[in-house]
Design a protein around this motif. Structure first.
Motif, mmCIF file in Angstrom:
data_model
loop_
_atom_site.group_PDB
_atom_site.id
_atom_site.type_symbol
_atom_site.label_atom_id
_atom_site.label_comp_id
_atom_site.label_asym_id
_atom_site.label_seq_id
_atom_site.Cartn_x
_atom_site.Cartn_y
_atom_site.Cartn_z
ATOM 1 N N UNK A 26 59.314 35.955 -34.457
ATOM 2 C CA UNK A 26 58.367 35.467 -35.461
ATOM 3 C C UNK A 26 56.937 35.655 -34.985
ATOM 4 N N UNK A 27 56.697 35.343 -33.706
ATOM 5 C CA UNK A 27 55.355 35.482 -33.145
ATOM 6 C C UNK A 27 54.895 36.936 -33.189
ATOM 7 N N UNK A 28 55.752 37.848 -32.768
ATOM 8 C CA UNK A 28 55.377 39.257 -32.745
ATOM 9 C C UNK A 28 55.116 39.793 -34.150
ATOM 10 N N UNK A 29 55.805 39.225 -35.135
ATOM 11 C CA UNK A 29 55.589 39.647 -36.509
ATOM 12 C C UNK A 29 54.363 39.028 -37.145
ATOM 13 N N UNK A 30 53.887 37.940 -36.575
ATOM 14 C CA UNK A 30 52.749 37.210 -37.138
ATOM 15 C C UNK A 30 51.434 37.559 -36.462
ATOM 16 N N UNK A 31 51.453 37.732 -35.142
ATOM 17 C CA UNK A 31 50.226 37.966 -34.376
ATOM 18 C C UNK A 31 49.540 39.246 -34.831
ATOM 19 N N UNK A 152 56.833 20.444 -23.429
ATOM 20 C CA UNK A 152 56.041 19.444 -24.151
ATOM 21 C C UNK A 152 54.581 19.529 -23.738
ATOM 22 N N UNK A 153 54.329 19.695 -22.444
ATOM 23 C CA UNK A 153 52.944 19.778 -21.975
ATOM 24 C C UNK A 153 52.224 20.977 -22.592
ATOM 25 N N UNK A 154 52.854 22.146 -22.554
ATOM 26 C CA UNK A 154 52.149 23.329 -23.065
ATOM 27 C C UNK A 154 51.958 23.243 -24.575
ATOM 28 N N UNK A 155 52.852 22.549 -25.282
ATOM 29 C CA UNK A 155 52.638 22.345 -26.714
ATOM 30 C C UNK A 155 51.347 21.568 -26.935
ATOM 31 N N UNK A 156 51.188 20.458 -26.206
ATOM 32 C CA UNK A 156 49.964 19.671 -26.303
ATOM 33 C C UNK A 156 48.753 20.465 -25.828
ATOM 34 N N UNK A 183 38.375 33.282 -33.165
ATOM 35 C CA UNK A 183 39.454 34.272 -32.999
ATOM 36 C C UNK A 183 40.388 33.882 -31.857
ATOM 37 N N UNK A 184 39.827 33.385 -30.773
ATOM 38 C CA UNK A 184 40.656 32.906 -29.668
ATOM 39 C C UNK A 184 41.525 31.738 -30.130
ATOM 40 N N UNK A 185 40.942 30.851 -30.941
ATOM 41 C CA UNK A 185 41.682 29.687 -31.433
ATOM 42 C C UNK A 185 42.898 30.107 -32.259
ATOM 43 N N UNK A 186 42.820 31.231 -32.948
ATOM 44 C CA UNK A 186 43.977 31.726 -33.705
ATOM 45 C C UNK A 186 45.131 32.018 -32.757
ATOM 46 N N UNK A 187 44.849 32.685 -31.647
ATOM 47 C CA UNK A 187 45.884 32.949 -30.642
ATOM 48 C C UNK A 187 46.481 31.654 -30.124
ATOM 49 N N UNK A 188 45.604 30.708 -29.778
ATOM 50 C CA UNK A 188 46.086 29.453 -29.202
ATOM 51 C C UNK A 188 46.964 28.694 -30.196
ATOM 52 N N UNK A 189 46.640 28.790 -31.468
ATOM 53 C CA UNK A 189 47.460 28.125 -32.469
ATOM 54 C C UNK A 189 48.852 28.745 -32.543
ATOM 55 N N UNK A 190 48.930 30.060 -32.487
ATOM 56 C CA UNK A 190 50.239 30.722 -32.512
ATOM 57 C C UNK A 190 51.052 30.361 -31.276
ATOM 58 N N UNK A 192 50.796 27.525 -29.664
ATOM 59 C CA UNK A 192 51.230 26.148 -29.892
ATOM 60 C C UNK A 192 52.443 26.108 -30.815
ATOM 61 N N UNK A 193 52.429 26.886 -31.873
ATOM 62 C CA UNK A 193 53.546 26.899 -32.816
ATOM 63 C C UNK A 193 54.831 27.344 -32.127
ATOM 64 N N UNK A 194 54.743 28.328 -31.235
ATOM 65 C CA UNK A 194 55.914 28.784 -30.488
ATOM 66 C C UNK A 194 56.499 27.627 -29.680
#
Length: 316
Positions: A26-31, A152-156, A183-190, A192-194
């Motif tokens: 999903x990540x590779x298809x979205x990024x 859990x830590x990396x999600x937060x 733009x960096x925040x977009x990466x970080x959000x993806x 986090x979703x993973x």
């Protein structure tokens, strides 16, 4: 799926592997592909040997400088983070593919932030490099987490980093910096979703163990940049500016994740899990109160500074 032995050990990693593969795809298809050089105003650059850096050359406020320095120096510690997550999750199969992909994407963040700050003379380049050397030599201090707690830590942390980058961009006063940090925040959000998807799966596989780990991780949470030289001074400036403080942490990081995974509404827990759930509910309430106190202290200090500032009168 069931947890065969310990929910905090390698068995959980094996149980989660199909979820990792699904979310990796999903990540590779979205990024979306992007290029750091397109976010740097190269025409603003000058040679440092002919024009040494001076503080007045920066287009950033002191608070924005502190935020971007922490953001960059945190990203600079990527070799240490890669080593740790490779130890936690291994380099085989979908876990290994994710670890390498995550590292490649994170590498762009430090690159583009450094290029921006040097080209625009946003901070002292000598002090920045000295801080980078010291930060990477120290490495990342948090190395004791089991795999479940690490998820859990990396999600937060990814959510907190997304918020910190976005708010630093808004506070920078520079449209170039805001575009870059968004733009960096977009990466970080993806990212986090993973990790959040893995956390949800862990709650299904081992609810009591995951709630217990979540309670401990949230209670002890600290950003990975805490080992940076001068971190406390910079963090205080960032807190005063509203870029990242307890109110931001509660409202934009802790509570959104608590609500999304419905950890306080989960039933069927064993005695230890139920006790952890109760502690977690109490803690987020206390965090909200602490955030209110900090906000009041910041506002009172700002009012005191304004009252003490000399009044500038116009000459008739």
């Amino acid at each position: 799926m069931t947890v065969t032995e310990s929910a905090t050990g390698v068995d959980l990693l094996a149980e989660l592997e199909p979820v990792v593969e699904q979310n990796l795809n999903r990540h590779l298809g979205t990024a979306k592909e992007w290029f750091p050089h397109e976010y740097v105003p190269w025409s603003a650059g000058r040679d440092f040997d002919t024009e040494p850096w001076e503080p007045e050359q920066s287009r950033l406020s002191k608070d924005a400088q502190a935020a971007l320095e922490i953001n960059l120096l945190t990203e600079d510690n990527l070799p240490s983070y890669h080593h740790i997550i490779a130890e936690r999750y291994g380099l085989e199969g979908p876990w290994g593919t994710w670890v390498h992909r995550w590292t490649a994407e994170e590498g762009r963040h430090g690159q583009v932030l450094r290029d921006y700050l040097l080209v625009t003379r946003g901070v002292d380049p000598v002090e920045l490099e000295r801080a980078r050397m010291a930060t990477v030599e120290i490495g990342y201090p948090g190395r004791g987490d089991d795999p479940l707690s690490a998820i859990i830590y990396v999600t937060l942390q990814e959510l907190a980093t997304r918020v910190a980058h976005r708010n630093a961009g808004r506070a920078s006063g520079d449209p170039v910096a805001e575009r870059l940090l968004s733009r960096i925040a977009v990466d970080e959000n993806l990212h986090m979703v993973f990790y959040r998807s893995l956390m949800e799966a862990a709650l299904h596989l081992a609810p009591s163990e995951t709630v217990t780990a979540f309670d401990k991780v949230l209670r002890d949470f600290a950003m990975p940049g805490r080992g940076i030289p001068g971190f406390t001074r910079r963090a205080l400036a960032i807190a005063r500016a509203g870029i990242y403080n307890l109110r931001v942490h509660h409202d934009e990081v802790a509570m959104p994740l608590v609500r999304y995974v419905k950890v306080l509404d989960l039933g069927g827990l064993d005695a230890s899990g139920a006790a952890a759930q109760e502690r977690l509910g109490t803690f987020v309430t206390e965090l909200d109160r602490a955030a209110t106190r900090q906000t009041e202290q910041i506002e009172a200090a700002q009012a005191k500074r304004l009252a003490a500032a000399p009044i500038t009168r116009r000459t008739p």
